[in-house]
Design a protein around this motif. Structure first.
Motif, PDB file in Angstrom:
ATOM      1  N   ARG A  33       0.868  -1.176   0.091  1.00 53.37           N
ATOM      2  CA  ARG A  33       0.091  -0.165   0.074  1.00 53.37           C
ATOM      3  C   ARG A  33       0.979   1.247  -0.010  1.00 53.37           C
ATOM      4  NH1 ARG A  33      -1.506   3.919   3.286  1.00 53.37           N
ATOM      5  NH2 ARG A  33      -3.741   4.711   3.242  1.00 53.37           N
ATOM      6  N   GLY A  34       0.516   2.168  -0.932  1.00 55.19           N
ATOM      7  CA  GLY A  34       1.078   3.777  -0.735  1.00 55.19           C
ATOM      8  C   GLY A  34       0.632   4.537   0.172  1.00 55.19           C
ATOM      9  N   PRO A  35       1.009   5.460   0.238  1.00 58.84           N
ATOM     10  CA  PRO A  35       0.413   6.607   1.313  1.00 58.84           C
ATOM     11  C   PRO A  35      -0.538   7.443   0.433  1.00 58.84           C
ATOM     12  CG  PRO A  35       2.526   7.503   0.229  1.00 58.84           C
ATOM     13  CD  PRO A  35       2.589   6.144  -0.229  1.00 58.84           C
ATOM     14  N   SER A  36      -1.596   7.811   1.267  1.00 58.80           N
ATOM     15  CA  SER A  36      -2.692   8.742   0.904  1.00 58.80           C
ATOM     16  C   SER A  36      -2.530   9.892   1.601  1.00 58.80           C
ATOM     17  CB  SER A  36      -4.147   8.131   1.089  1.00 58.80           C
ATOM     18  OG  SER A  36      -4.246   8.193   2.512  1.00 58.80           O
ATOM     19  N   THR A 121     -17.439   1.367  -2.203  1.00 61.84           N
ATOM     20  CA  THR A 121     -17.319   2.691  -2.627  1.00 61.84           C
ATOM     21  C   THR A 121     -15.896   2.925  -3.101  1.00 61.84           C
ATOM     22  OG1 THR A 121     -18.908   3.673  -1.306  1.00 61.84           O
ATOM     23  CG2 THR A 121     -17.090   4.946  -1.637  1.00 61.84           C
ATOM     24  N   LEU A 122     -15.500   3.311  -4.323  1.00 62.50           N
ATOM     25  CA  LEU A 122     -14.289   3.582  -4.745  1.00 62.50           C
ATOM     26  C   LEU A 122     -13.517   4.530  -4.452  1.00 62.50           C
ATOM     27  CD1 LEU A 122     -14.906   3.394  -8.645  1.00 62.50           C
ATOM     28  CD2 LEU A 122     -14.149   1.676  -7.380  1.00 62.50           C
ATOM     29  N   TYR A 123     -14.103   5.512  -3.805  1.00 61.08           N
ATOM     30  CA  TYR A 123     -13.241   6.784  -3.155  1.00 61.08           C
ATOM     31  C   TYR A 123     -13.916   7.410  -2.004  1.00 61.08           C
ATOM     32  CZ  TYR A 123     -10.514  11.109  -2.823  1.00 61.08           C
ATOM     33  OH  TYR A 123      -9.486  12.097  -2.284  1.00 61.08           O
ATOM     34  N   HIS A 124     -13.223   7.131  -0.761  1.00 58.63           N
ATOM     35  CA  HIS A 124     -13.949   7.866   0.458  1.00 58.63           C
ATOM     36  C   HIS A 124     -12.696   8.713   1.081  1.00 58.63           C
ATOM     37  CE1 HIS A 124     -16.650   7.458   3.918  1.00 58.63           C
ATOM     38  NE2 HIS A 124     -15.993   8.419   4.164  1.00 58.63           N
ATOM     39  N   TRP A 125     -12.500   9.701   0.345  1.00 58.64           N
ATOM     40  CA  TRP A 125     -11.547  10.831   0.617  1.00 58.64           C
ATOM     41  C   TRP A 125      -9.906  10.784   0.678  1.00 58.64           C
ATOM     42  CZ3 TRP A 125     -14.401  12.270   5.680  1.00 58.64           C
ATOM     43  CH2 TRP A 125     -15.772  12.778   5.401  1.00 58.64           C
ATOM     44  N   ASP A 126      -9.426   9.533   0.304  1.00 56.90           N
ATOM     45  CA  ASP A 126      -8.196   9.145   0.554  1.00 56.90           C
ATOM     46  C   ASP A 126      -7.367   9.077  -0.642  1.00 56.90           C
ATOM     47  OD1 ASP A 126      -9.869   6.821  -0.267  1.00 56.90           O
ATOM     48  OD2 ASP A 126      -8.781   5.353   1.321  1.00 56.90           O
ATOM     49  N   LEU A 127      -7.068  10.068  -1.378  1.00 60.98           N
ATOM     50  CA  LEU A 127      -6.333  10.306  -2.561  1.00 60.98           C
ATOM     51  C   LEU A 127      -4.904   9.763  -2.294  1.00 60.98           C
ATOM     52  CD1 LEU A 127      -6.449  11.488  -5.860  1.00 60.98           C
ATOM     53  CD2 LEU A 127      -5.480  13.349  -4.564  1.00 60.98           C
ATOM     54  N   PRO A 128      -4.435   8.939  -3.191  1.00 61.38           N
ATOM     55  CA  PRO A 128      -3.088   8.501  -3.121  1.00 61.38           C
ATOM     56  C   PRO A 128      -1.996   9.893  -3.211  1.00 61.38           C
ATOM     57  CG  PRO A 128      -3.843   7.227  -4.730  1.00 61.38           C
ATOM     58  CD  PRO A 128      -5.144   8.102  -4.298  1.00 61.38           C
ATOM     59  N   GLN A 129      -1.205  10.102  -2.222  1.00 62.30           N
ATOM     60  CA  GLN A 129      -0.209  11.120  -2.219  1.00 62.30           C
ATOM     61  C   GLN A 129       0.363  11.505  -3.219  1.00 62.30           C
ATOM     62  OE1 GLN A 129      -0.318  13.260   0.612  1.00 62.30           O
ATOM     63  NE2 GLN A 129       0.965  14.538  -0.709  1.00 62.30           N
ATOM     64  N   PRO A 130       1.059  10.630  -4.098  1.00 58.33           N
ATOM     65  CA  PRO A 130       1.583  11.128  -5.345  1.00 58.33           C
ATOM     66  C   PRO A 130       0.721  12.044  -6.339  1.00 58.33           C
ATOM     67  CG  PRO A 130       2.093   8.760  -4.895  1.00 58.33           C
ATOM     68  CD  PRO A 130       1.119   9.067  -3.939  1.00 58.33           C
ATOM     69  N   LEU A 131      -0.617  11.738  -6.228  1.00 58.93           N
ATOM     70  CA  LEU A 131      -1.524  12.353  -7.269  1.00 58.93           C
ATOM     71  C   LEU A 131      -1.805  13.806  -6.503  1.00 58.93           C
ATOM     72  CD1 LEU A 131      -4.163   9.879  -8.428  1.00 58.93           C
ATOM     73  CD2 LEU A 131      -2.235  10.720  -9.536  1.00 58.93           C
ATOM     74  N   THR A 165     -20.597   2.333  -5.779  1.00 56.20           N
ATOM     75  CA  THR A 165     -20.798   4.061  -5.623  1.00 56.20           C
ATOM     76  C   THR A 165     -19.271   4.501  -5.924  1.00 56.20           C
ATOM     77  OG1 THR A 165     -20.121   4.028  -3.089  1.00 56.20           O
ATOM     78  CG2 THR A 165     -22.600   3.609  -3.912  1.00 56.20           C
ATOM     79  N   THR A 166     -19.195   5.493  -6.318  1.00 54.48           N
ATOM     80  CA  THR A 166     -17.951   6.198  -6.917  1.00 54.48           C
ATOM     81  C   THR A 166     -17.309   6.901  -5.732  1.00 54.48           C
ATOM     82  OG1 THR A 166     -19.124   7.963  -8.290  1.00 54.48           O
ATOM     83  CG2 THR A 166     -18.799   6.043  -9.439  1.00 54.48           C
ATOM     84  N   VAL A 167     -17.831   8.287  -5.797  1.00 60.35           N
ATOM     85  CA  VAL A 167     -17.205   9.401  -4.726  1.00 60.35           C
ATOM     86  C   VAL A 167     -18.016   9.229  -3.617  1.00 60.35           C
ATOM     87  CG1 VAL A 167     -16.249  11.616  -4.661  1.00 60.35           C
ATOM     88  CG2 VAL A 167     -15.936  10.081  -6.875  1.00 60.35           C
ATOM     89  N   ASN A 168     -17.409   9.319  -2.362  1.00 62.90           N
ATOM     90  CA  ASN A 168     -18.367   9.491  -1.413  1.00 62.90           C
ATOM     91  C   ASN A 168     -18.208  10.942  -0.943  1.00 62.90           C
ATOM     92  OD1 ASN A 168     -19.577   8.387   1.631  1.00 62.90           O
ATOM     93  ND2 ASN A 168     -17.920   9.677   2.179  1.00 62.90           N
ATOM     94  N   GLU A 169     -19.355  11.620  -0.741  1.00 66.62           N
ATOM     95  CA  GLU A 169     -19.441  12.987  -0.239  1.00 66.62           C
ATOM     96  C   GLU A 169     -18.351  13.999  -0.969  1.00 66.62           C
ATOM     97  OE1 GLU A 169     -20.963  12.768   4.203  1.00 66.62           O
ATOM     98  OE2 GLU A 169     -18.989  12.135   4.068  1.00 66.62           O
ATOM     99  N   SER A 182     -10.043  21.923   6.379  1.00 63.64           N
ATOM    100  CA  SER A 182     -10.120  21.295   7.802  1.00 63.64           C
ATOM    101  C   SER A 182     -10.002  19.975   7.557  1.00 63.64           C
ATOM    102  CB  SER A 182     -11.674  21.311   8.280  1.00 63.64           C
ATOM    103  OG  SER A 182     -12.570  21.277   7.285  1.00 63.64           O
ATOM    104  N   HIS A 183      -9.985  19.217   6.149  1.00 63.77           N
ATOM    105  CA  HIS A 183      -9.935  17.951   5.874  1.00 63.77           C
ATOM    106  C   HIS A 183      -8.713  17.768   4.914  1.00 63.77           C
ATOM    107  CE1 HIS A 183     -14.121  15.905   6.427  1.00 63.77           C
ATOM    108  NE2 HIS A 183     -13.784  16.472   7.516  1.00 63.77           N
ATOM    109  N   ALA A 184      -8.029  16.566   4.802  1.00 65.64           N
ATOM    110  CA  ALA A 184      -6.946  16.182   3.871  1.00 65.64           C
ATOM    111  C   ALA A 184      -7.448  16.737   2.349  1.00 65.64           C
ATOM    112  CB  ALA A 184      -6.742  14.803   4.041  1.00 65.64           C
ATOM    113  N   PRO A 185      -6.502  17.484   1.691  1.00 66.24           N
ATOM    114  CA  PRO A 185      -4.941  17.476   2.120  1.00 66.24           C
ATOM    115  C   PRO A 185      -4.809  18.739   2.951  1.00 66.24           C
ATOM    116  CG  PRO A 185      -5.663  18.235  -0.291  1.00 66.24           C
ATOM    117  CD  PRO A 185      -6.702  17.735   0.255  1.00 66.24           C
ATOM    118  N   GLY A 186      -5.908  19.958   3.313  1.00 66.15           N
ATOM    119  CA  GLY A 186      -5.717  20.709   4.203  1.00 66.15           C
ATOM    120  C   GLY A 186      -5.284  22.142   3.322  1.00 66.15           C
ATOM    121  N   ARG A 187      -5.680  22.146   2.039  1.00 68.03           N
ATOM    122  CA  ARG A 187      -5.358  23.274   1.343  1.00 68.03           C
ATOM    123  C   ARG A 187      -6.474  24.331   1.446  1.00 68.03           C
ATOM    124  NH1 ARG A 187      -3.586  20.542  -4.250  1.00 68.03           N
ATOM    125  NH2 ARG A 187      -3.979  22.425  -5.103  1.00 68.03           N
ATOM    126  N   THR A 188      -6.167  25.624   1.313  1.00 68.05           N
ATOM    127  CA  THR A 188      -7.275  26.615   1.663  1.00 68.05           C
ATOM    128  C   THR A 188      -7.153  27.627   0.385  1.00 68.05           C
ATOM    129  OG1 THR A 188      -5.476  28.012   2.839  1.00 68.05           O
ATOM    130  CG2 THR A 188      -6.875  26.536   4.336  1.00 68.05           C
TER     131      THR A 188
END
Length: 212
Positions: A33-36, A121-131, A165-169, A182-188
């Motif tokens: 597993r790689g980092p998210s 569900t394919l995606y629940h907020w945890d994008l691979p960090q390299p992306l 399901t594809t993308v959660n929330e 307030s959520h990853a990746p923490g950008r504003t």
């Protein structure tokens, strides 16, 4: 133990439970597993209350059989789980990690053998960090990498998963991840949040085409 009293519901009602991969699996560095982005975000001081991280979580990666027994014994019809993109394609694109596919294949087979419908569900907020390093959801290319990932996991599990399901929330991923921070990746950045909205919706449509 909480059990379902089916007399309180109609005959067609589906009673299920739900989880998210990063919240329960643990084993963040096991079996390829790689980092998210949530690995990175939660380990940045000040981002998460008490400095909590998901390195162990509920250890569901190792205890999934016990978890499925609890779902069965509770009388539930369905289990909505999410798949860690970082377990399937550790860098977000390119080489596929067979060990990750094998884990979710065992999970799905375990659900079916217990009479529980697999809802993935394919995606629940945890994008691979390299992306994220390449621009994240504000980068249009991320949507196309998501479609590739959907094609891989759909081919591997599509004959057994009851509902996709594809993308959660996506609102949370876009506005909390790239707007408020307030959520990853923490950008504003408001413009990044709006671009993420568009690309998350694009990713949804592209993934549906791959899953059909």
């Amino acid at each position: 133990m909480f059990t379902v009293n089916r007399q309180d519901f109609g005959p067609d009602f589906t009673f299920g439970v739900a989880t998210a991969s990063h919240q329960i699996e643990g084993a963040l560095t096991e079996d390829g597993r790689g980092p998210s982005i949530w690995d990175t975000f939660s380990k940045t001081p000040g981002n998460v209350r008490n400095g909590d991280v998901a390195d162990l979580a509920d250890d569901s990666y190792h205890r999934w059989r016990e978890d499925l027994d609890l779902i069965r014994d509770g009388g539930f019809d369905a289990y909505r789980f999410s798949i860690s993109w970082s377990r399937i394609v550790p860098t977000g694109s390119g080489e596929v990690n067979q060990a990750g596919i094998d884990f979710y294949s065992r999970l799905v087979d375990g659900l079916i053998s217990r009479g529980i419908r697999p809802i993935a569900t394919l995606y629940h907020w945890d994008l691979p960090q390299p992306l994220e390093d390449a621009g994240g959801w504000p980068n249009r290319d991320t949507a196309y990498r998501f479609a590739e990932y959907a094609a891989v996991i759909g081919k591997a599990l599509g004959d057994r998963v009851h509902t996709w399901t594809t993308v959660n929330e996506p609102w949370c991923s876009a506005y909390l991840g790239y707007g408020s921070g307030s959520h990853a990746p923490g950008r504003t950045n408001g413009a990044d949040a709006l671009a993420a909205v568009h690309h998350l919706n694009l990713a949804h449509g592209l993934a549906l085409a791959e899953l059909r």
